[in-house]
Design a protein around this motif. Sequence first.
Motif, short mmCIF file in Angstrom:
data_model
loop_
_atom_site.label_atom_id
_atom_site.label_comp_id
_atom_site.label_asym_id
_atom_site.label_seq_id
_atom_site.Cartn_x
_atom_site.Cartn_y
_atom_site.Cartn_z
N ALA A 1 2.05 -1.97 15.76
CA ALA A 1 2.57 -0.78 15.08
C ALA A 1 4.07 -0.98 14.87
O ALA A 1 4.77 -1.45 15.77
CB ALA A 1 2.32 0.48 15.91
N ALA A 2 4.55 -0.65 13.69
CA ALA A 2 5.97 -0.89 13.39
C ALA A 2 6.52 0.23 12.52
O ALA A 2 5.80 0.79 11.69
CB ALA A 2 6.15 -2.24 12.68
N SER A 3 7.78 0.53 12.73
CA SER A 3 8.45 1.51 11.88
C SER A 3 8.71 0.88 10.51
O SER A 3 8.64 -0.33 10.33
CB SER A 3 9.75 1.99 12.53
OG SER A 3 10.55 0.89 12.89
N GLN A 4 9.03 1.72 9.53
CA GLN A 4 9.01 1.28 8.14
C GLN A 4 9.99 0.16 7.83
O GLN A 4 9.64 -0.80 7.13
CB GLN A 4 9.25 2.47 7.22
CG GLN A 4 8.08 3.43 7.16
CD GLN A 4 8.28 4.50 6.10
OE1 GLN A 4 9.13 4.37 5.21
NE2 GLN A 4 7.51 5.55 6.17
N VAL B 1 20.17 17.24 1.26
CA VAL B 1 19.52 17.85 0.10
C VAL B 1 18.10 17.34 -0.11
O VAL B 1 17.30 17.99 -0.78
CB VAL B 1 20.36 17.61 -1.18
CG1 VAL B 1 21.72 18.29 -1.06
CG2 VAL B 1 20.53 16.12 -1.47
N LEU B 2 17.81 16.17 0.46
CA LEU B 2 16.45 15.62 0.35
C LEU B 2 16.09 14.92 1.65
O LEU B 2 16.90 14.17 2.20
CB LEU B 2 16.36 14.59 -0.79
CG LEU B 2 16.24 15.08 -2.23
CD1 LEU B 2 16.28 13.88 -3.18
CD2 LEU B 2 14.95 15.87 -2.44
N GLU B 3 14.87 15.19 2.15
CA GLU B 3 14.29 14.44 3.26
C GLU B 3 13.05 13.74 2.71
O GLU B 3 12.13 14.40 2.21
CB GLU B 3 13.91 15.35 4.42
CG GLU B 3 15.09 15.88 5.19
CD GLU B 3 14.66 16.73 6.39
OE1 GLU B 3 13.46 17.06 6.47
OE2 GLU B 3 15.51 17.05 7.23
N LEU B 4 13.03 12.42 2.80
CA LEU B 4 11.95 11.63 2.20
C LEU B 4 11.27 10.76 3.25
O LEU B 4 11.91 10.33 4.21
CB LEU B 4 12.50 10.77 1.06
CG LEU B 4 13.13 11.57 -0.10
CD1 LEU B 4 13.77 10.63 -1.11
CD2 LEU B 4 12.07 12.44 -0.79
N PRO B 5 9.98 10.46 3.06
CA PRO B 5 9.20 9.82 4.13
C PRO B 5 9.24 8.30 4.15
O PRO B 5 8.57 7.70 4.98
CB PRO B 5 7.78 10.31 3.84
CG PRO B 5 7.74 10.46 2.35
CD PRO B 5 9.12 10.93 1.95
N SER B 6 9.98 7.66 3.25
CA SER B 6 10.03 6.20 3.27
C SER B 6 11.41 5.72 2.89
O SER B 6 12.17 6.40 2.18
CB SER B 6 8.99 5.61 2.31
OG SER B 6 9.41 5.74 0.97
N ASN B 7 11.75 4.51 3.36
CA ASN B 7 13.04 3.92 3.04
C ASN B 7 13.19 3.66 1.55
O ASN B 7 14.26 3.84 0.96
CB ASN B 7 13.20 2.60 3.80
CG ASN B 7 13.21 2.80 5.29
OD1 ASN B 7 13.91 3.67 5.81
ND2 ASN B 7 12.44 2.00 6.00
N GLU B 8 12.09 3.22 0.92
CA GLU B 8 12.14 2.91 -0.51
C GLU B 8 12.40 4.17 -1.33
O GLU B 8 13.14 4.14 -2.32
CB GLU B 8 10.84 2.24 -0.95
CG GLU B 8 10.67 0.82 -0.44
CD GLU B 8 10.42 0.75 1.06
OE1 GLU B 8 9.95 1.76 1.63
OE2 GLU B 8 10.70 -0.30 1.66
N ALA B 9 11.81 5.29 -0.91
CA ALA B 9 12.03 6.55 -1.61
C ALA B 9 13.48 7.00 -1.46
O ALA B 9 14.10 7.48 -2.42
CB ALA B 9 11.08 7.62 -1.08
N THR C 1 9.32 6.05 14.19
CA THR C 1 9.47 5.63 15.58
C THR C 1 8.57 6.44 16.52
O THR C 1 7.92 5.87 17.40
CB THR C 1 10.94 5.77 16.02
OG1 THR C 1 11.74 4.85 15.26
CG2 THR C 1 11.13 5.47 17.50
N ALA C 2 8.53 7.75 16.33
CA ALA C 2 7.71 8.59 17.20
C ALA C 2 6.23 8.24 17.07
O ALA C 2 5.49 8.21 18.06
CB ALA C 2 7.95 10.07 16.87
N GLN C 3 5.78 7.99 15.84
CA GLN C 3 4.38 7.65 15.61
C GLN C 3 4.02 6.30 16.21
O GLN C 3 2.93 6.12 16.77
CB GLN C 3 4.08 7.67 14.11
CG GLN C 3 4.13 9.07 13.51
CD GLN C 3 4.19 9.05 11.98
OE1 GLN C 3 4.60 8.05 11.37
NE2 GLN C 3 3.80 10.16 11.36
N GLY D 1 12.69 12.18 13.35
CA GLY D 1 11.70 11.36 14.05
C GLY D 1 11.77 9.91 13.65
O GLY D 1 11.25 9.04 14.35
N SER D 2 12.43 9.62 12.51
CA SER D 2 12.58 8.22 12.09
C SER D 2 13.73 7.59 12.86
O SER D 2 14.73 8.25 13.18
CB SER D 2 12.84 8.12 10.58
OG SER D 2 14.19 8.39 10.28
N GLY D 3 13.60 6.29 13.16
CA GLY D 3 14.65 5.59 13.89
C GLY D 3 15.95 5.54 13.12
O GLY D 3 17.03 5.68 13.69
#
Length: 291
Positions: free
Chosen positions: A96-99, A221-229, A129-131, A197-199
């Motif tokens: 398991a690895a963070s993004q 102003v924006l919280e996004l779920p991936s580094n690429e986003a 990281t939490a996941q 929750g992200s590292g």
Amino acid sequence: MTLEQLRIFVAVAERQHMTRAAEALGLVQSAVSAAIAALEARHATVLFHRVGRRIALTDAGRTFLPEAKAVLARAAAAELALAETSGLARGSLTVAASQTIAGYWLPERLVAFRRAHPRIAVRLIVGNTAQVARAVAEGEADLGLVEGAVDLPALADRAFPGDRLILVVPPGHPLAGRATIAPAALRDADFVLREPGSGTRSEFEDAFRVAGGDPGRLRVVLELPSNEAVRAAVEAGGGVTVISALVAAPGLRAGRLVQAPFALPVRSFHLLRHCERYQSLAARAFSALIP
């Protein structure tokens, strides 16, 4: 109670659907329904609410789920211990690895591992990281790789050299032309950040506090779920961000991002494993590839 009943219960609980669980297990739906009914009858406990065609875990089912997963993980570890009497000629490894790590640091190491051990089946789980920590703690992954330190008593945490976080802005942004940037200057910037929750976000907020800033006063102003986003939103002019230099590199090379002069520390990556679960030969071999 049998291992097969536990496998069926976990499959149904994760999918909240009898038919999908049956398909995933290669069973007919009647066998799945019968196994759940037998489990409930044997212990005089209702594990699922049945509402029309839908099902949902009861309180008893939610309590039972992590215990069932733990038993299955122990059974899998016992089976693996026997299988490994033949060394690394067969087996499996779940990482398991963070993004950031999964997308930019890990692929090269996974390829090297597969070349050295071609008969080991490798599976990758990606989360924040939490996941990742939860996956290792619950036995869903043999090893975890994250950007931030994890404080869970069940997990051993080994730090190793990682990368650097950097502040990046779109070309022409006022912060791009400064010689230095103090924390106070960031309070008026529009930030695009990963989710809590992200590292990456945790590391940035910690560093910002050390520099004398208050993360709670940043304008996110924006919280996004991936580094690429996050990178794409900043490249489009949506704000500024702090991300891994590995993630920012393509945008910097193409001139779509500019690094702003805000000092951030080099950060470590962290290898996680369960303190008490059996560590497979495959997990040990992969760990040996990490400096």
